[in-house]
Write a protein that holds these residues in place. Structure first.
Motif, short mmCIF file in Angstrom:
data_model
loop_
_atom_site.label_atom_id
_atom_site.label_comp_id
_atom_site.label_asym_id
_atom_site.label_seq_id
_atom_site.Cartn_x
_atom_site.Cartn_y
_atom_site.Cartn_z
N ASN A 30 0.81 -1.22 0.00
CA ASN A 30 0.00 0.00 0.00
C ASN A 30 0.84 1.27 0.00
O ASN A 30 0.60 2.19 0.79
CB ASN A 30 -0.96 0.02 1.20
CG ASN A 30 -2.02 1.09 1.05
OD1 ASN A 30 -2.42 1.41 -0.07
ND2 ASN A 30 -2.45 1.67 2.15
N PRO A 31 1.85 1.35 -0.86
CA PRO A 31 2.63 2.58 -0.91
C PRO A 31 1.87 3.69 -1.63
O PRO A 31 0.97 3.42 -2.43
CB PRO A 31 3.86 2.19 -1.72
CG PRO A 31 3.33 1.15 -2.67
CD PRO A 31 2.29 0.39 -1.88
N ASN A 32 2.23 4.93 -1.35
CA ASN A 32 1.84 6.03 -2.24
C ASN A 32 2.80 5.98 -3.43
O ASN A 32 4.01 5.80 -3.25
CB ASN A 32 1.97 7.38 -1.53
CG ASN A 32 0.83 7.65 -0.58
OD1 ASN A 32 -0.07 6.82 -0.40
ND2 ASN A 32 0.87 8.80 0.06
N LEU A 33 2.26 6.16 -4.63
CA LEU A 33 3.07 6.09 -5.84
C LEU A 33 2.96 7.39 -6.62
O LEU A 33 1.90 8.03 -6.63
CB LEU A 33 2.63 4.92 -6.72
CG LEU A 33 2.81 3.53 -6.10
CD1 LEU A 33 2.15 2.47 -6.98
CD2 LEU A 33 4.29 3.22 -5.93
N TYR A 34 4.06 7.77 -7.27
CA TYR A 34 4.14 9.06 -7.95
C TYR A 34 4.86 8.90 -9.29
O TYR A 34 5.80 8.12 -9.42
CB TYR A 34 4.94 10.06 -7.09
CG TYR A 34 4.45 10.21 -5.67
CD1 TYR A 34 4.85 9.31 -4.69
CD2 TYR A 34 3.58 11.25 -5.30
CE1 TYR A 34 4.39 9.43 -3.38
CE2 TYR A 34 3.13 11.38 -4.00
CZ TYR A 34 3.54 10.46 -3.04
OH TYR A 34 3.09 10.59 -1.75
#
Lengths: 114, 113
Positions: A30-34
């Motif tokens: 569940n990482p934040n991705l950019y």
């Protein structure tokens, strides 16, 4: 340990062709991705970010789109490339529940549109 | 108000000298200030970071100085080495931004041997 993979490393595409850049993260959930773009000699422009599967926020209206089909997979796409899409594309991730956790970048894709 | 202004755009320093890069911000909601180092053809990597409750943080030859009242922070590289030649980005983030960093425009540092 966590790692981020981005491919391809370099890409030369003609104007009007489609684009698909892929990024995967290992060792975390569940990482934040950019997605960022860096024009030659310029700063880092945030294109898209995602806080969960299927959740995409666009920062800059443009010829590109992003998708997150799996928890640790982030894809940048275009249906028809423009010359102005050339640049260095960087995927990054951070721990989602800590806004001030480090942002980890991949090694980027150098895209040249001819 | 979301901008982080970074200066200088480029910097040339002799080996052993001190490199200083400055950043300024307006958004008082920012409360975490990292610096990133980027070598050619690579992604940026976290170098050092500071929170506004301290005025200075040092890690080896790298020091961040923070002035909360002036809304400015700076990176000092002591005893600069040719291997420090890279692009440096300051950044800022606040708690309501989904972790989205606001980056400065970058400083290209060249350290001559």
């Amino acid at each position: 340990s966590q790692t981020i993979h981005q491919w391809p490393a370099t890409l030369v595409q003609p104007v009007g062709s489609p684009l698909s850049l892929e990024c995967t993260v290992e060792g975390t959930s569940n990482p934040n991705l950019y997605w960022y773009r860096q024009a030659a000699g310029r700063g880092l422009q945030l294109l898209f970010y995602s806080v969960g599967i299927g959740q995409i926020s666009s920062e800059v209206p443009q010829n590109l789109s992003a998708s997150r089909p799996q928890d640790r997979q982030f894809i940048l796409s275009s249906k028809k490339l423009l010359l102005s899409d050339s640049g260095f594309y960087l995927c990054a991730w951070k721990v989602s529940r800590r806004y001030n956790s480090p942002l980890h970048f991949g090694n980027g894709t150098r895209l040249t549109v001819t | 108000q979301q901008q982080v202004k970074q200066s200088p755009q480029s910097l040339i320093v002799q080996k052993g000298g001190i490199s200083i890069i400055n950043c300024a911000y307006e958004n008082t909601a920012f409360d975490y200030f990292p610096w990133y180092q980027q070598f050619p053809g690579k992604g940026p990597a976290l170098l050092i970071a500071i929170r506004p409750d301290v005025s200075e943080k040092k890690e080896g030859r790298f020091t961040i100085s923070f002035n909360k009242s002036a809304k400015q922070f700076s990176l000092h590289i002591m005893d600069s080495q040719p291997g420090d030649s890279a692009t440096y980005f300051c950044a800022a983030v606040g708690g309501t931004s989904y972790g989205k960093l606001t980056f400065g425009q970058g400083t290209i540092l060249t350290v001559h041997p």
